[in-house]
Motif scaffolding. Structure first.
Motif, PDB file in Angstrom:
ATOM      1  N   GLN A   4       0.815  -1.202   0.000  1.00 55.67           N
ATOM      2  CA  GLN A   4       0.000   0.000   0.000  1.00 55.67           C
ATOM      3  C   GLN A   4       0.855   1.263   0.000  1.00 55.67           C
ATOM      4  O   GLN A   4       1.930   1.298   0.564  1.00 55.67           O
ATOM      5  N   GLY A   8      -2.914   4.309   1.739  1.00 54.55           N
ATOM      6  CA  GLY A   8      -3.494   3.096   2.280  1.00 54.55           C
ATOM      7  C   GLY A   8      -4.195   2.278   1.213  1.00 54.55           C
ATOM      8  O   GLY A   8      -5.003   1.426   1.512  1.00 54.55           O
ATOM      9  N   VAL A   9      -3.871   2.558  -0.045  1.00 55.74           N
ATOM     10  CA  VAL A   9      -4.461   1.796  -1.138  1.00 55.74           C
ATOM     11  C   VAL A   9      -3.332   1.284  -2.032  1.00 55.74           C
ATOM     12  O   VAL A   9      -2.417   2.033  -2.359  1.00 55.74           O
ATOM     13  N   GLU A  22      -9.667  -2.367  -2.205  1.00 57.10           N
ATOM     14  CA  GLU A  22      -9.345  -1.437  -1.125  1.00 57.10           C
ATOM     15  C   GLU A  22     -10.012  -0.087  -1.332  1.00 57.10           C
ATOM     16  O   GLU A  22     -10.491   0.545  -0.397  1.00 57.10           O
ATOM     17  N   LYS A  26     -12.173   2.315   1.114  1.00 53.09           N
ATOM     18  CA  LYS A  26     -11.537   3.575   1.528  1.00 53.09           C
ATOM     19  C   LYS A  26     -12.335   4.787   1.091  1.00 53.09           C
ATOM     20  O   LYS A  26     -12.390   5.789   1.785  1.00 53.09           O
ATOM     21  N   ASP A 339      -7.728  13.473   0.444  1.00 57.15           N
ATOM     22  CA  ASP A 339      -8.972  12.800   0.736  1.00 57.15           C
ATOM     23  C   ASP A 339      -9.972  12.947  -0.411  1.00 57.15           C
ATOM     24  O   ASP A 339     -10.607  11.978  -0.830  1.00 57.15           O
TER      25      ASP A 339
END
Length: 486
Positions: A4, A8-9, A22, A26, A339
């Motif tokens: 990752q 976080g992907v 993922e 997410k 984000d």
RNA sequence: CGGGGUGUGGCGCAGCUUGGUUAGCGCACCUGCUUUGGGAGCAGGGGGUCGCCGGUUCGAAUCCGGCCACCCCGACCA
């Protein structure tokens, strides 16, 4: 689970499958339900579905259709009335054997599709040629037991629309079949910004019970195909099985000709897989729950003015018809930028103390020009120009995404005139080849390469020759597009 | 149904090989102070029947047996 990155992907470039799984979680699109193969569509993902529904539904209404609702439970015997239909669906049926604490006299199947119940109802409603055509669509959920589920792409329960129409003759029914096939093509291009390969299914890939099946096949970022919408001419197969007849002008009693056509929540998966990148989702503006996000920058006293201005600008944008959100969370600008990029928002509008002084904002596009650090090039737009700038830019951005997807599809497609070329093409995309049309040969191609015939493109040129796989004379008079499929 | 893998705070993982303090780390969460133009810092804090059942043992997250669940890869599919 792959390696990752800081988001976080797993990067898409590394492992598309891990990236997809993922990202769905997410980006808060969906979550797995407690029972195997089920999914919970979360608000952000459901909004995409709603936008898709609204725009598709409008097109159905514009072409003269009305919505209705048919029941979830179908007597098991109904499924059995059309031979191909039962055979096709038997392995994936969920069957209810008990109700109210008692064993049922006749088991009920949970609808895998509604041709049968609708056939039963149409036989009651149709008596005269004056009753035709019947043009109905239903938005509902269906259940098909899945051995290997994937969120949005293949779940045991999914949402969709199924159109069902009945006509006096074949010409009329075929016209309807092709009309709705056209609606899907126009829709995916102008709303989802996905260029699809459109054509007819080979006999082996036809819908169970259909005479002809038309499909739109999208290319995903890993070069695999995703069937994204289908339109079927069902001939008189269901009319005969359910005794749907009408008395014609000449007093003759005839069977109606029926059609059905559908698009499902799988389309949400198509959007993710056709546009996404390493940074996350990339949403086409007409399906984006948030089209522009305003990010005020500055804290405490420094932050008050940008925040106030952001809300004021948001009101103006909303008045201009833009789906806009102000993100004034107490998080660093960098966090918020990343984000919203993960969530695929088309435009980010930054507004800090420096901009406030210059009476402008900085606009960054989710996909577009980048500087040498790989960061988006930000464009300064004056406060008063923003409400006209954003809607125009969203339209331009839609076209950019579509062009990018077209270029990607074309780079990963080509003619395959020999077996070696065929093999290498289906490893990375679509191969257009002459094929003999025999199901045994299709199966052989699948066994040897993993690729299946996706469709015989409607716009293909007339061409004949030896089958790319076995050398027998080609069928259809056209090339067939083969690819690995989801 | 075949082949592979994983079950440990909300999420991601370590610990298990070679049994032994109070089961640890990162993220997230809560409180306080400082901080905001590309994933902020410090301090304090809350949160766990180690998938389930049984066995071995003075003692099991760790060893043994069984079961279950889920994920990934194939065969069926919008």
């Amino acid at each position: 689970m792959g390696k990752q990155n800081e988001l976080g992907v797993t990067p898409m470039s590394e492992d598309v499958s891990a990236w997809y799984n993922e990202l769905v979680f997410k980006a808060e699109l969906a979550d797995r339900g407690p029972a195997k193969g089920t999914m919970v569509i979360r608000p952000y993902g459901y909004r995409i579905w709603e936008l898709l529904q609204e725009q598709l539904d409008q097109r159905f209404k514009d072409t003269g259709h009305e919505n209705a609702y048919f029941p979830l439970f179908i007597p098991q015997s109904y499924l059995q009335r059309e031979a191909d239909h039962v055979e096709g669906f038997a392995p994936e049926l969920a069957v209810v054997t008990h109700g109210g604490g008692k064993e049922l006299e006749e088991p009920l199947v949970v609808r895998p599709t509604s041709e049968t119940v609708i056939g039963e109802m149409y036989s009651r409603w149709i008596a005269s040629y004056r009753d035709l055509p019947v043009l109905i669509n239903a938005w509902n959920n269906v259940v098909r037991w899945e051995l290997r589920p994937r969120i949005f792409l293949r779940t045991t329960e999914f949402l969709w629309q199924e159109g069902h129409t009945a006509h006096a003759d074949e010409a009329d029914a075929m016209e309807e079949t092709l009309k709705m096939f056209g609606v899907y093509q126009e829709f995916v291009r102008n709303v989802a910004a996905i260029p699809m390969v459109a054509g007819e299914k080979t006999p082996g890939e036809r819908f169970a019970g259909a005479v002809r099946t038309y499909t739109i096949e999208g290319m995903m970022r890993d070069g695999k195909a995703l069937q994204s919408g289908t339109s079927h001419y069902l001939g008189t197969n269901f009319a005969k099985a359910f005794d749907i007849t009408f008395q014609d002008r000449d007093n003759e009693v005839r069977h109606v000709h029926t059609t059905s056509w559908g698009m499902s929540t799988r389309m949400v998966g198509a959007v993710i897989l056709a546009h996404g990148d390493d940074a996350g989702l990339v949403l086409p503006p007409r399906l984006a729950p948030i089209q522009a996000v305003l990010v005020p920058i500055g804290r405490g006293d420094q932050g008050d003015a940008p925040r106030t201005k952001a809300y004021e600008l948001a009101d103006r944008l909303r008045a201009a018809g833009v789906r806009v959100h102000v993100d004034d969370r107490d998080a660093s600008p960098g966090f918020r930028f990343n984000d919203w990029e993960l969530k695929g928002v088309p435009l980010r509008i930054e507004l800090g103390p420096r901009d406030l002084e210059a009476e402008q904002v900085l606009v960054a596009q989710r996909v577009g020009e980048v500087d040498d650090r790989g960061r988006p090039v930000k464009e300064a737009v004056g406060f008063d120009a923003l409400a006209t700038f954003v809607p125009e830019r969203l339209d331009a951005y839609h076209d950019q995404l579509l062009q990018r997807a077209i270029a990607f599809r074309d780079e990963h497609s080509g003619p395959a005139d020999d077996w070696a070329t065929f093999g290498s093409l289906v490893e990375r995309g679509f191969a257009a080849a002459l094929h003999c049309g025999r199901t045994v040969c299709e199966d052989d191609v699948k066994a040897r390469t993993g690729a299946t015939p996706r469709c015989i493109p409607t716009d293909g040129a007339d061409e004949r020759g030896p089958c790319v796989a076995c050398g027998e004379p080609s069928a259809y008079g056209k090339r067939v597009v083969f690819a690995k499929a989801y």
